[in-house]
Design a protein around this motif. Sequence first.
Motif, PDB file in Angstrom:
ATOM      1  N   LEU A   4      45.726  47.107  42.933  1.00 17.95           N
ATOM      2  CA  LEU A   4      44.815  46.162  42.301  1.00 17.95           C
ATOM      3  C   LEU A   4      45.510  45.436  41.147  1.00 17.95           C
ATOM      4  N   LEU A   5      46.237  46.181  40.320  1.00 21.72           N
ATOM      5  CA  LEU A   5      46.951  45.568  39.204  1.00 21.72           C
ATOM      6  C   LEU A   5      48.016  44.597  39.723  1.00 21.72           C
ATOM      7  N   ALA A   6      48.720  44.981  40.766  1.00 20.27           N
ATOM      8  CA  ALA A   6      49.749  44.111  41.345  1.00 20.27           C
ATOM      9  C   ALA A   6      49.117  42.825  41.871  1.00 20.27           C
ATOM     10  N   LEU A   7      47.951  42.921  42.529  1.00 15.97           N
ATOM     11  CA  LEU A   7      47.265  41.733  43.031  1.00 15.97           C
ATOM     12  C   LEU A   7      46.813  40.839  41.884  1.00 15.97           C
ATOM     13  N   GLN A   8      46.319  41.450  40.813  1.00 15.87           N
ATOM     14  CA  GLN A   8      45.886  40.664  39.662  1.00 15.87           C
ATOM     15  C   GLN A   8      47.066  39.913  39.055  1.00 15.87           C
ATOM     16  N   LEU A   9      48.192  40.573  38.931  1.00 19.57           N
ATOM     17  CA  LEU A   9      49.377  39.924  38.376  1.00 19.57           C
ATOM     18  C   LEU A   9      49.894  38.833  39.303  1.00 19.57           C
ATOM     19  N   LEU A  10      49.871  39.092  40.596  1.00 22.87           N
ATOM     20  CA  LEU A  10      50.332  38.138  41.592  1.00 22.87           C
ATOM     21  C   LEU A  10      49.442  36.898  41.593  1.00 22.87           C
ATOM     22  N   CYS A  11      48.128  37.103  41.410  1.00 24.96           N
ATOM     23  CA  CYS A  11      47.166  36.000  41.479  1.00 24.96           C
ATOM     24  C   CYS A  11      47.041  35.228  40.175  1.00 24.96           C
ATOM     25  N   ALA A  12      47.524  35.761  39.083  1.00 24.23           N
ATOM     26  CA  ALA A  12      47.325  35.121  37.774  1.00 24.23           C
ATOM     27  C   ALA A  12      47.753  33.660  37.802  1.00 24.23           C
ATOM     28  N   GLY A  13      46.764  32.779  37.538  1.00 24.25           N
ATOM     29  CA  GLY A  13      47.058  31.366  37.426  1.00 24.25           C
ATOM     30  C   GLY A  13      47.240  30.623  38.732  1.00 24.25           C
ATOM     31  N   THR A  14      46.925  31.241  39.874  1.00 25.05           N
ATOM     32  CA  THR A  14      47.081  30.544  41.142  1.00 25.05           C
ATOM     33  C   THR A  14      45.730  30.184  41.722  1.00 25.05           C
ATOM     34  N   ALA A  15      45.659  29.033  42.366  1.00 27.17           N
ATOM     35  CA  ALA A  15      44.416  28.573  42.973  1.00 27.17           C
ATOM     36  C   ALA A  15      43.991  29.471  44.132  1.00 27.17           C
ATOM     37  N   ALA A  16      44.930  30.119  44.790  1.00 19.85           N
ATOM     38  CA  ALA A  16      44.610  30.958  45.939  1.00 19.85           C
ATOM     39  C   ALA A  16      43.743  32.148  45.545  1.00 19.85           C
ATOM     40  N   CYS A  17      43.755  32.525  44.291  1.00 19.65           N
ATOM     41  CA  CYS A  17      43.015  33.704  43.845  1.00 19.65           C
ATOM     42  C   CYS A  17      41.916  33.342  42.854  1.00 19.65           C
ATOM     43  N   GLU A  18      41.336  32.175  43.008  1.00 15.92           N
ATOM     44  CA  GLU A  18      40.306  31.733  42.077  1.00 15.92           C
ATOM     45  C   GLU A  18      39.104  32.672  42.124  1.00 15.92           C
ATOM     46  N   PRO A  19      38.414  32.848  40.985  1.00 15.13           N
ATOM     47  CA  PRO A  19      37.286  33.763  40.976  1.00 15.13           C
ATOM     48  C   PRO A  19      36.169  33.259  41.879  1.00 15.13           C
ATOM     49  N   ALA A  20      35.494  34.187  42.491  1.00 15.82           N
ATOM     50  CA  ALA A  20      34.404  33.827  43.376  1.00 15.82           C
ATOM     51  C   ALA A  20      33.180  33.388  42.584  1.00 15.82           C
ATOM     52  N   ARG A  21      33.004  33.937  41.371  1.00 11.07           N
ATOM     53  CA  ARG A  21      31.797  33.669  40.604  1.00 11.07           C
ATOM     54  C   ARG A  21      32.078  33.608  39.107  1.00 11.07           C
ATOM     55  N   VAL A  22      31.460  32.646  38.435  1.00 10.42           N
ATOM     56  CA  VAL A  22      31.529  32.547  36.982  1.00 10.42           C
ATOM     57  C   VAL A  22      30.093  32.389  36.485  1.00 10.42           C
ATOM     58  N   THR A  23      29.585  33.433  35.812  1.00  5.73           N
ATOM     59  CA  THR A  23      28.229  33.398  35.273  1.00  5.73           C
ATOM     60  C   THR A  23      28.297  32.880  33.839  1.00  5.73           C
ATOM     61  N   PHE A 121      28.251  29.925  38.776  1.00  2.29           N
ATOM     62  CA  PHE A 121      29.016  28.959  39.555  1.00  2.29           C
ATOM     63  C   PHE A 121      29.918  29.733  40.513  1.00  2.29           C
ATOM     64  N   SER A 122      29.905  29.336  41.782  1.00  3.46           N
ATOM     65  CA  SER A 122      30.667  30.072  42.787  1.00  3.46           C
ATOM     66  C   SER A 122      31.314  29.107  43.778  1.00  3.46           C
ATOM     67  N   ASP A 123      31.990  29.690  44.747  1.00  3.64           N
ATOM     68  CA  ASP A 123      32.690  28.940  45.791  1.00  3.64           C
ATOM     69  C   ASP A 123      33.670  27.936  45.174  1.00  3.64           C
ATOM     70  N   TRP A 124      34.541  28.453  44.305  1.00  2.90           N
ATOM     71  CA  TRP A 124      35.522  27.607  43.616  1.00  2.90           C
ATOM     72  C   TRP A 124      36.567  27.101  44.601  1.00  2.90           C
ATOM     73  N   GLN A 125      36.848  25.808  44.520  1.00  3.00           N
ATOM     74  CA  GLN A 125      37.856  25.185  45.376  1.00  3.00           C
ATOM     75  C   GLN A 125      38.667  24.225  44.516  1.00  3.00           C
ATOM     76  N   ALA A 126      39.936  24.466  44.437  1.00  2.82           N
ATOM     77  CA  ALA A 126      40.845  23.626  43.643  1.00  2.82           C
ATOM     78  C   ALA A 126      40.352  23.463  42.207  1.00  2.82           C
ATOM     79  N   GLY A 127      39.884  24.563  41.610  1.00  9.40           N
ATOM     80  CA  GLY A 127      39.477  24.550  40.213  1.00  9.40           C
ATOM     81  C   GLY A 127      38.097  23.985  39.943  1.00  9.40           C
ATOM     82  N   PHE A 128      37.290  23.784  41.008  1.00  8.09           N
ATOM     83  CA  PHE A 128      35.949  23.209  40.845  1.00  8.09           C
ATOM     84  C   PHE A 128      34.955  24.022  41.666  1.00  8.09           C
TER      85      PHE A 128
END
Length: 168
Positions: A4-23, A121-128
Amino acid sequence: MGILLALQLLCAGTAACEPARVTVNPNSCTAVSQQQKLWLPAEWTPLYRYVRACPIEQVGTKPAILLVSVFAADYYKDQPGDGVPQVKMPRPILFSPTGKVLGRLPYNFPDDPPTELQVTFSDWQAGFPARVELFLKDPAAGGDRRLRPLVWDRQRAEFQPEPKQEKK
């Protein structure tokens, strides 16, 4: 735990790992700027003191959207005496960072006593985000309930209520 930590580090700052939900956290909202006041309809003018802008953003990025709303609890707290009459608050507006209206919420955020609105806010695509999920906490007879979400309409360039699903 290491994966999990490795995935978090790998995803940091990449669009491919954008959060699914922002409340939206009401504590992250601040008073509107002079520039943002210019975006608002005239009916908001007497309420400027209670208007807040909530940045909708992914961690480490600039806001994609600003949720602008009258904080009703602050308004009522400032009114003199008991039994202050209920005021119809203007519907919150979703703005682009440059002031373009992207949509409106059906209920006031974060509250319009006695109700409270949770906005995610959910379903993030390209930062939106392409979807706005709404949950109304209501102590009245209607009770707590999910509201119809708003979805991004690319042709209109605004959030619209999700079309009702036809029952089969």
